[in-house]
Design a protein around this motif. Structure first.
Motif, PDB file in Angstrom:
ATOM      1  N   MET A 107      -7.576   2.251  -3.176  1.00 57.29           N
ATOM      2  CA  MET A 107      -6.929   0.906  -2.897  1.00 57.29           C
ATOM      3  C   MET A 107      -7.042   0.609  -1.283  1.00 57.29           C
ATOM      4  SD  MET A 107      -3.205  -0.418  -3.120  1.00 57.29           S
ATOM      5  CE  MET A 107      -2.784  -1.992  -2.783  1.00 57.29           C
ATOM      6  N   ILE A 108      -7.306  -0.397  -0.922  1.00 58.87           N
ATOM      7  CA  ILE A 108      -7.641  -0.780   0.565  1.00 58.87           C
ATOM      8  C   ILE A 108      -6.234  -1.206   1.128  1.00 58.87           C
ATOM      9  CG2 ILE A 108      -8.378  -2.483   2.471  1.00 58.87           C
ATOM     10  CD1 ILE A 108     -10.702  -2.495   0.198  1.00 58.87           C
ATOM     11  N   TYR A 109      -5.570  -0.525   2.137  1.00 58.72           N
ATOM     12  CA  TYR A 109      -4.312  -0.660   2.769  1.00 58.72           C
ATOM     13  C   TYR A 109      -4.612  -1.516   3.988  1.00 58.72           C
ATOM     14  CZ  TYR A 109      -2.823   2.731  -0.562  1.00 58.72           C
ATOM     15  OH  TYR A 109      -2.655   3.503  -1.808  1.00 58.72           O
ATOM     16  N   GLY A 110      -5.673  -1.388   4.699  1.00 63.22           N
ATOM     17  CA  GLY A 110      -5.992  -1.958   5.946  1.00 63.22           C
ATOM     18  C   GLY A 110      -6.193  -3.291   5.993  1.00 63.22           C
ATOM     19  N   THR A 111      -5.105  -4.063   5.425  1.00 60.26           N
ATOM     20  CA  THR A 111      -4.932  -5.494   5.584  1.00 60.26           C
ATOM     21  C   THR A 111      -3.608  -6.016   5.962  1.00 60.26           C
ATOM     22  OG1 THR A 111      -4.739  -5.967   3.291  1.00 60.26           O
ATOM     23  CG2 THR A 111      -6.978  -5.874   3.938  1.00 60.26           C
ATOM     24  N   THR A 112      -3.539  -7.123   6.422  1.00 64.81           N
ATOM     25  CA  THR A 112      -2.100  -7.840   6.823  1.00 64.81           C
ATOM     26  C   THR A 112      -1.608  -8.272   5.385  1.00 64.81           C
ATOM     27  OG1 THR A 112      -2.721  -8.663   9.091  1.00 64.81           O
ATOM     28  CG2 THR A 112      -0.887  -9.751   7.796  1.00 64.81           C
ATOM     29  N   GLY A 113      -2.594  -8.881   4.441  1.00 64.49           N
ATOM     30  CA  GLY A 113      -1.942  -8.965   3.197  1.00 64.49           C
ATOM     31  C   GLY A 113      -1.286  -7.968   2.528  1.00 64.49           C
ATOM     32  N   CYS A 114      -1.974  -6.747   2.682  1.00 62.31           N
ATOM     33  CA  CYS A 114      -1.501  -5.523   1.912  1.00 62.31           C
ATOM     34  C   CYS A 114      -0.094  -5.169   2.603  1.00 62.31           C
ATOM     35  CB  CYS A 114      -2.231  -4.487   1.903  1.00 62.31           C
ATOM     36  SG  CYS A 114      -1.609  -2.902   1.156  1.00 62.31           S
ATOM     37  N   ALA A 115      -0.066  -5.122   4.019  1.00 63.21           N
ATOM     38  CA  ALA A 115       1.242  -5.015   4.397  1.00 63.21           C
ATOM     39  C   ALA A 115       2.334  -5.763   4.362  1.00 63.21           C
ATOM     40  CB  ALA A 115       0.899  -5.088   6.244  1.00 63.21           C
ATOM     41  N   MET A 116       2.087  -7.259   4.102  1.00 60.64           N
ATOM     42  CA  MET A 116       3.086  -8.200   3.864  1.00 60.64           C
ATOM     43  C   MET A 116       3.580  -8.088   2.404  1.00 60.64           C
ATOM     44  SD  MET A 116       3.351 -10.353   6.129  1.00 60.64           S
ATOM     45  CE  MET A 116       4.122 -11.564   5.633  1.00 60.64           C
ATOM     46  N   GLU A 117       2.718  -7.402   1.496  1.00 61.92           N
ATOM     47  CA  GLU A 117       2.999  -7.230   0.229  1.00 61.92           C
ATOM     48  C   GLU A 117       3.925  -5.983   0.096  1.00 61.92           C
ATOM     49  OE1 GLU A 117       0.704  -4.835  -3.606  1.00 61.92           O
ATOM     50  OE2 GLU A 117      -0.169  -6.481  -2.669  1.00 61.92           O
ATOM     51  N   TYR A 118       3.724  -4.917   0.906  1.00 64.47           N
ATOM     52  CA  TYR A 118       4.810  -3.885   0.870  1.00 64.47           C
ATOM     53  C   TYR A 118       6.008  -4.174   1.779  1.00 64.47           C
ATOM     54  CZ  TYR A 118       1.717  -0.186  -0.766  1.00 64.47           C
ATOM     55  OH  TYR A 118       1.191   0.708  -1.757  1.00 64.47           O
ATOM     56  N   ALA A 119       5.861  -5.017   2.717  1.00 58.88           N
ATOM     57  CA  ALA A 119       7.100  -5.663   3.301  1.00 58.88           C
ATOM     58  C   ALA A 119       8.147  -6.328   2.551  1.00 58.88           C
ATOM     59  CB  ALA A 119       6.757  -6.525   4.645  1.00 58.88           C
ATOM     60  N   GLY A 120       7.446  -7.109   1.624  1.00 61.97           N
ATOM     61  CA  GLY A 120       8.214  -8.120   0.593  1.00 61.97           C
ATOM     62  C   GLY A 120       8.933  -7.011  -0.154  1.00 61.97           C
ATOM     63  N   ARG A 121       8.425  -5.953  -0.553  1.00 57.88           N
ATOM     64  CA  ARG A 121       9.226  -4.985  -1.456  1.00 57.88           C
ATOM     65  C   ARG A 121      10.164  -4.012  -0.554  1.00 57.88           C
ATOM     66  NH1 ARG A 121       3.845  -3.565  -4.019  1.00 57.88           N
ATOM     67  NH2 ARG A 121       4.138  -1.682  -2.794  1.00 57.88           N
TER      68      ARG A 121
END
Length: 151
Positions: free
Chosen positions: A1-15
């Motif tokens: 999986m690619i973690y190095g995106t703002t989109g991915c960070a936002m997804e984790y933050a949302g949880r």
């Protein structure tokens, strides 16, 4: 999986798991295991990602002062140039910024910070981390002020 995106960070933050994203990003795409390990040494509070004015941090611009050899500086700016070239097609990961005792420090994202500044981009996604309640209160107030200025 690619973690190095703002989109991915936002997804984790949302949880409610931005701390988990920080560890996954740093240990994988970010290739900064030393920082990841250091962040586990004591409790930390994470905030973000949030879009803020990165020029307000008072952070050293250009190559970090610890890069003293010309070849190290040249490599730093080569990476910056690559980032600048691909910026429009890249969901850049947030800068990871520590706030402690009145000072901001970019712990991960120096290349990204310089690339953004070279493109005259002042607003960027950031994940802040702190180690004390007083510093966390400051970040909360800082972000409230940032949002008020946006209105």
């Amino acid at each position: 999986m690619i973690y190095g995106t703002t989109g991915c960070a936002m997804e984790y933050a949302g949880r409610g798991a931005i701390h988990e994203w920080v560890q996954l990003f740093l240990r994988n795409d970010g290739k900064n295991v030393v920082l990841a390990d250091g962040l586990l040494l004591e409790p930390r509070v994470y905030t973000g990602p949030v879009v803020v004015d990165i020029t307000r941090f008072g952070i050293e611009e250009g190559a970090p002062s610890y890069l003293t050899a010309l070849d190290e500086q040249a490599r730093f700016f080569s990476i910056v140039e690559t980032m600048t070239t691909c910026y429009s097609k890249w969901d850049m990961p947030p800068l990871i910024v520590n706030y402690a005792d009145g000072t901001f420090a970019i712990n991960d994202g120096r290349h990204r910070n310089v690339a953004l500044r070279r493109m005259n981009i002042t607003l960027a996604p950031v994940v802040f981390w702190t180690s004390s309640e007083a510093d966390q209160r400051y970040i909360s107030e800082y972000l409230s002020e940032e949002r008020m200025e946006d209105l």
